[in-house]
Design a protein around this motif. Structure first.
Motif, mmCIF file in Angstrom:
data_model
loop_
_atom_site.group_PDB
_atom_site.id
_atom_site.type_symbol
_atom_site.label_atom_id
_atom_site.label_comp_id
_atom_site.label_asym_id
_atom_site.label_seq_id
_atom_site.Cartn_x
_atom_site.Cartn_y
_atom_site.Cartn_z
ATOM 1 N N LEU A 137 24.751 -15.487 15.141
ATOM 2 C CA LEU A 137 26.033 -15.758 15.642
ATOM 3 C C LEU A 137 26.052 -17.173 16.140
ATOM 4 O O LEU A 137 27.195 -17.894 15.796
ATOM 5 N N ARG A 138 24.988 -17.773 16.438
ATOM 6 C CA ARG A 138 25.068 -19.447 16.950
ATOM 7 C C ARG A 138 25.177 -20.120 15.502
ATOM 8 O O ARG A 138 25.768 -20.984 15.460
ATOM 9 N N ALA A 139 24.421 -19.719 14.510
ATOM 10 C CA ALA A 139 24.443 -20.376 13.135
ATOM 11 C C ALA A 139 25.724 -20.283 12.589
ATOM 12 O O ALA A 139 26.399 -21.024 12.066
ATOM 13 N N ALA A 140 26.367 -18.985 12.722
ATOM 14 C CA ALA A 140 27.755 -19.194 12.099
ATOM 15 C C ALA A 140 28.870 -19.796 12.882
ATOM 16 O O ALA A 140 29.693 -20.661 12.547
ATOM 17 N N LEU A 141 28.780 -19.909 14.293
ATOM 18 C CA LEU A 141 29.497 -21.047 15.008
ATOM 19 C C LEU A 141 29.286 -22.255 14.610
ATOM 20 O O LEU A 141 30.276 -23.235 14.763
ATOM 21 N N THR A 142 27.955 -22.843 14.546
ATOM 22 C CA THR A 142 27.731 -23.951 14.001
ATOM 23 C C THR A 142 28.447 -24.327 12.561
ATOM 24 O O THR A 142 29.209 -25.574 12.312
ATOM 25 N N CYS A 143 28.643 -23.346 11.573
ATOM 26 C CA CYS A 143 29.081 -23.559 10.510
ATOM 27 C C CYS A 143 30.663 -23.674 10.733
ATOM 28 O O CYS A 143 31.371 -24.370 9.920
ATOM 29 N N SER A 144 31.153 -23.060 11.624
ATOM 30 C CA SER A 144 32.707 -22.750 11.701
ATOM 31 C C SER A 144 33.183 -24.285 12.445
ATOM 32 O O SER A 144 34.306 -24.455 12.435
ATOM 33 N N LEU A 145 32.149 -25.265 12.736
ATOM 34 C CA LEU A 145 32.622 -26.494 13.144
ATOM 35 C C LEU A 145 33.029 -27.458 11.850
ATOM 36 O O LEU A 145 33.464 -28.453 11.976
ATOM 37 N N GLU A 146 32.643 -26.946 10.550
ATOM 38 C CA GLU A 146 33.090 -27.766 9.668
ATOM 39 C C GLU A 146 34.423 -27.572 9.432
ATOM 40 O O GLU A 146 35.161 -26.606 9.802
ATOM 41 N N PRO A 147 34.973 -28.636 8.538
ATOM 42 C CA PRO A 147 36.456 -28.696 8.602
ATOM 43 C C PRO A 147 37.039 -27.468 7.854
ATOM 44 O O PRO A 147 36.461 -26.859 7.034
ATOM 45 N N GLY A 148 38.161 -26.860 8.328
ATOM 46 C CA GLY A 148 38.780 -25.625 7.808
ATOM 47 C C GLY A 148 38.058 -24.498 8.567
ATOM 48 O O GLY A 148 38.765 -23.238 7.921
ATOM 49 N N HIS A 149 37.344 -24.301 9.125
ATOM 50 C CA HIS A 149 36.628 -23.057 9.673
ATOM 51 C C HIS A 149 36.807 -22.554 10.996
ATOM 52 O O HIS A 149 36.259 -21.577 11.455
ATOM 53 N N ALA A 150 37.596 -23.589 11.653
ATOM 54 C CA ALA A 150 37.503 -23.470 13.258
ATOM 55 C C ALA A 150 38.207 -22.148 13.622
ATOM 56 O O ALA A 150 38.033 -21.425 14.582
ATOM 57 N N GLU A 151 39.307 -21.662 12.705
ATOM 58 C CA GLU A 151 39.741 -20.516 13.257
ATOM 59 C C GLU A 151 39.019 -19.298 13.097
ATOM 60 O O GLU A 151 38.869 -18.512 14.028
ATOM 61 N N LEU A 152 38.063 -19.203 12.091
ATOM 62 C CA LEU A 152 37.081 -18.142 12.064
ATOM 63 C C LEU A 152 36.028 -18.348 13.247
ATOM 64 O O LEU A 152 35.693 -17.313 13.995
ATOM 65 N N GLY A 153 35.699 -19.401 13.662
ATOM 66 C CA GLY A 153 34.882 -19.503 14.963
ATOM 67 C C GLY A 153 35.664 -18.879 16.172
ATOM 68 O O GLY A 153 34.962 -18.439 16.847
ATOM 69 N N LEU A 154 36.788 -19.508 16.356
ATOM 70 C CA LEU A 154 37.488 -18.561 17.410
ATOM 71 C C LEU A 154 37.707 -17.282 17.313
ATOM 72 O O LEU A 154 37.490 -16.587 18.585
ATOM 73 N N ARG A 155 37.858 -16.571 15.908
ATOM 74 C CA ARG A 155 37.843 -15.318 16.024
ATOM 75 C C ARG A 155 36.516 -14.904 16.619
ATOM 76 O O ARG A 155 36.506 -13.600 17.292
ATOM 77 N N LEU A 156 35.275 -15.176 16.192
ATOM 78 C CA LEU A 156 34.191 -14.754 16.453
ATOM 79 C C LEU A 156 34.074 -14.601 18.087
ATOM 80 O O LEU A 156 33.590 -13.730 18.609
ATOM 81 N N VAL A 157 34.395 -15.855 18.576
ATOM 82 C CA VAL A 157 34.102 -15.998 19.943
ATOM 83 C C VAL A 157 35.070 -15.025 20.687
ATOM 84 O O VAL A 157 34.689 -14.457 21.725
#
Length: 856
Positions: free
Chosen positions: A503-523
């Protein structure tokens, strides 16, 4: 031991001591009596090396025999059982080196661990060839507070550190704790990872490092920091801080380089000793070398028919020499014996080493050997196996079959082939399979994972794999959202915890451009998991970073608005004003987006943080939230909002003294919980609220029943903080019923659950509760010392100092107890004991409060 064990099994052999039988594939192996006695003696003492003198006494009691007789019996055993079964430990004796199947009792090494505090994983095989090094390292550890085992990848640092830790388990009163850092990609998470292993969580308004240092300050424990090299600076800073602040904490670190701080002792871990190749080496002589013993044992495990014999001894000696005795390299080579003769393995390995050594003359020899062997193993894979191996390296901390299928399939790998390919990688020792309580998982040795990551980066697939990994774990989070509450919530929370590194690795990836919405969905999907497992400040940090990158409209804006509510609830535990600001922003954003769901959640959050103001307007916020929430289309979300709002509203009505309203809200909450799936946590909340109402009405029998049911529900899901709250309520009920001893026991258990938060408000209220109980038991001295610990030198005066951490009811009971202590002891004795209490630390106050002896 042999009085209780009827038989021992290993591989194709079975030993029956009572019948004096050794069976091979069910047939009598017909070994001599002395050889049989030697075997039984070694098996019964398999947790240690057995000296030659001890074996003489056991096998030839009362007789004087030549040492050659013992060698003959060992040789006879090796001829029948295989050379790996009995290991020679030069200068010390012999050891049984196999793992038994079907034991009826635990072996001594495991039995000795019973009741000791630790989280050490059990090693499936005995440590081979490290006996002298073990003694050296134990001496070094006894004389230092920070010992770092340094060595190349694959040399066996982790396995050796676990052996050291297991050996010293009984030396540390507060336990031995293994911290796996390999999955930790972010150096800032080192402290959080250590804290998670120790069960220490963040406190309101304090850096986690301060709470952790307070926890360690007066404890005698050993922390094993494993695989520090990729977060070396963070590990060095952490270790330096512990060295300076905790006199009884010891650290054992493993790394490819030293931490480089004052006070560190470094021990460089050698490879296993290997024989120099000889034209005609003797199998018995070869088994005196640790590298040979390890290879033979692992090769026998891969192929039970394998034996070290005169015909293959030269090939084994050459192979172990070429691999420089590196344990990982030996294990990978041994795995190949299942598919080819050992002579073929040695030949192919020798050719490849020559080529690669010439191609990279500047690399250290052991790195050449290890990389060459992994290259060689990699080259022997089929192309689909290679593709899967490199793609699996995207996972942190292991993975499930479903995760591998979702993330690694496509682009040449069919999803239906993933299981077969995984199985092949397991069989080739490149992937390990585990079956913990949270469900079957796969993992890689970190050296293999790092190798796979290099291949993944070189392949050009890394960005796509990271995104697929992120998408899978967003889907995972959203799929289990509803399962984290309900009849199986404990199992699903454990499953989420097992995926924390991913989950932490996925959140790190979600900081890359264009992925923030996916990270917020996970959170957002795992809101309850973050809250109940106390990942407060970490998740607030993720939300802040992701919110800066999220879009201002559409679904991204809705996810950002929801994340403001999540952050507000987490902040409500330690910074209510900041929580209120987040709820207000959530409300404004949700209204602008015309999101009834967001508005309803925001109103509940605002009402919750305002509850203690006793403002009548607070009830209107709760009422409006429920009204708007009825329009939420998702039945699960509507039920969740209803439950959260009603429980918070009932707590407010409890403060206002409106018991009838509390009971009505609890009934509505129970109906919503039935729609949700009968969450034990929320059922526990309902029972607790009704128990408090019954207690306030003087209905003690009904209150006791309700609170006991609440406690049982919380225990069923291991909800520690809710358990602690129920214990306190039961403790006050016991006081009302005149059972002060019972109250003392309940308050003690509650405080013990909170003691990992040395300066938190829960500790303060827990100490106050125990002071009240000690007064009820007329234990005046210990109560006076606790008063001094809570109030400092101010305790000399009266009345008691107001403690802001206490509720109004507890504060009043505390003040009354304070006055009783003074009256019972008299001014002079009271002042003396309070002064003594004012001099002790918070941790010492906890120990004092939890002691079961009485001070005189």
């Amino acid at each position: 031991m042999n009085s209780t064990v009827q038989r021992f099994r290993f591989g194709r052999f079975e030993v029956r001591p009572a019948q004096r039988l050794l069976l091979a594939d069910g047939e009598d192996a017909n070994i001599g009596a002395r050889a049989f006695d030697t075997l039984v003696a070694l098996i019964e003492r398999r947790d240690r090396v057995v000296s030659r003198d001890e074996l003489f006494d056991l096998v030839w009691p009362g007789l004087v025999v030549e040492e050659n007789n013992l060698r003959q019996q060992v040789a006879a055993l090796r001829k029948v059982l295989g050379a790996a079964v009995v290991a020679t430990v030069p200068g010390r004796g012999y050891r049984f080196a196999m793992v038994l199947d079907g034991e009826t009792i635990a072996p001594p090494a495991l039995a000795a661990r019973t009741g000791l505090q630790h989280n050490l994983p059990l090693s499936p095989t005995a440590l081979i060839g490290r006996e002298a090094e073990l003694a050296t390292v134990l001496d070094l550890l006894a004389g230092t507070h920070l010992l770092t085992l340094v060595g190349a990848g694959g040399v066996g640092k982790t396995r050796f550190a676990l052996e050291v830790a297991d050996t010293v388990l009984g030396n540390f009163k507060d336990g031995v704790w293994f911290v796996a850092l390999a999955p930790v990609a972010d150096p800032s998470l080192v402290t959080r990872t250590v804290a998670g292993v120790l069960g220490v969580h963040e406190e309101p308004g304090r850096p986690l490092i301060d709470t952790l240092l307070d926890f360690l300050r007066h404890r005698e424990l050993l922390i094993v920091l494993d695989n520090c090299e990729h977060v070396i600076d963070a590990c060095a800073q952490w270790s330096d801080t512990v060295l300076r602040t905790s006199a009884r904490t010891r650290t054992l670190a493993t790394s490819r380089e030293a931490l480089g701080i004052d006070g560190e002792r470094v021990w460089r871990m050698p490879s296993l000793r290997a024989a120099v190749p000889d034209a005609e080496p003797s199998p018995d002589e070869l088994m005196d070398y640790p590298a040979t013993r390890l290879f033979v044992q692992r090769a026998t495990a891969a192929s039970p028919a394998f034996r070290l014999i005169s015909e293959n001894a030269a090939a084994v000696a050459l192979l172990c020499h070429q691999l420089d005795g590196i344990p990982l390299a030996l294990e990978l080579a041994a795995a190949r014996v299942a598919a080819m003769r050992v002579e073929q393995v040695a030949e192919r390995l020798r050719d490849r080493f020559g080529l690669l050594t010439r191609g990279n003359r500047t690399a250290p020899p052991r790195h050449q050997a290890l990389r060459s062997l992994i290259d060689w193993s990699h080259d022997l894979l089929t192309e689909p196996e290679r593709a899967l191996l490199r793609r699996l390296s995207v996972f942190a901390g292991g993975w499930t079959l479903e995760a591998a299928e979702a993330t690694c399939s496509g682009d040449g790998l069919a999803i239906e082939d993933i299981l077969d390919l995984l199985t092949q990688l397991v069989e080739k020792s490149l992937v390990a399979f585990d079956d913990p309580s949270s469900g079957p998982r796969y993992r890689m040795l970190e050296t293999i994972r790092q190798y796979g990551l290099e291949k993944l980066l070189a392949s050009g697939e890394a960005a796509a794999l990271r995104r697929r990994h992120l998408q899978h774990f967003v889907g995972f989070a959203e799929a289990i959202r509803s399962k984290l509450v309900g009849l199986e919530e404990r199992q699903w929370n454990a499953r989420a915890e097992s995926e924390l590194d991913n989950l932490r690795a996925a959140l790190t990836c979600s900081l890359e451009p264009g992925h923030a919405e996916l990270g917020l969905r996970l959170v957002n999907a795992l809101h309850g998991f973050w809250y109940h497992n106390l990942h407060w400040k970490e998740i607030i940090g993720w939300i802040e970073r992701l919110s800066m990158q999220a879009g201002e409209d559409g679904s991204a804006a809705l996810q950002r608005a929801h994340s403001l509510y999540v952050a507000g609830m987490l902040l409500s535990n330690f910074d209510p004003p900041a929580a209120r600001r987040h709820f207000e922003e959530c409300l404004a954003t949700s209204r602008a987006l015309d999101s009834d769901s967001g508005v309803a959640w925001a109103l509940t959050g605002l009402a919750y943080v305002d509850s203690r103001k006793r403002d009548p307007a607070t009830a209107e916020l709760f009422t409006e939230s429920l009204r708007i929430g009825r329009g939420i289309q998702d039945p699960w979300e509507q039920a969740m909002l209803t439950i959260q709002c009603l429980i918070c509203h009932a707590g407010y009505e409890m403060l206002m003294g409106r018991d009838d309203a509390v009971e009505a809200m609890v009934r509505d909450c129970e109906a919503a919980n039935a729609r949700l799936g009968h969450s034990r946590r929320y059922s526990g909340h309902c029972h607790a609220l009704l128990g408090k109402v019954a207690s306030r009405r003087g209905q003690h029998e009904r209150a006791g029943k309700l609170l006991a049911e609440s406690l049982a529900l919380y225990r069923a899901i291991d909800a520690k903080f809710d358990i602690a709250g129920s214990l306190v309520q039961l403790g006050y009920l016991a006081l009302h019923q005149g059972d002060a001893i019972r109250a003392l026991e309940l308050f003690r258990e509650s405080l013990s659950l909170h003691r990992n938060y040395p300066t938190s408000r829960w500790i303060t209220s827990g100490l106050a509760n125990l002071l009240i109980a000690y007064v009820a038991c007329e234990q005046w001295t210990i109560a006076a010392r606790l008063a001094g610990a809570l109030n400092g030198t101010r305790a000399e005066g009266a009345p008691a100092v107001v403690l802001p951490e206490l509720s109004g009811r507890v504060q009043r009971a505390y003040e009354a107890a304070f006055l009783r202590i003074r009256a019972a002891l008299g001014d002079s004795a009271f002042k003396h004991e309070c002064n003594a209490g004012a001099q002790i630390t918070r941790e010492q106050a906890i120990e004092l409060a939890l002691t079961k002896s009485q001070l005189t």
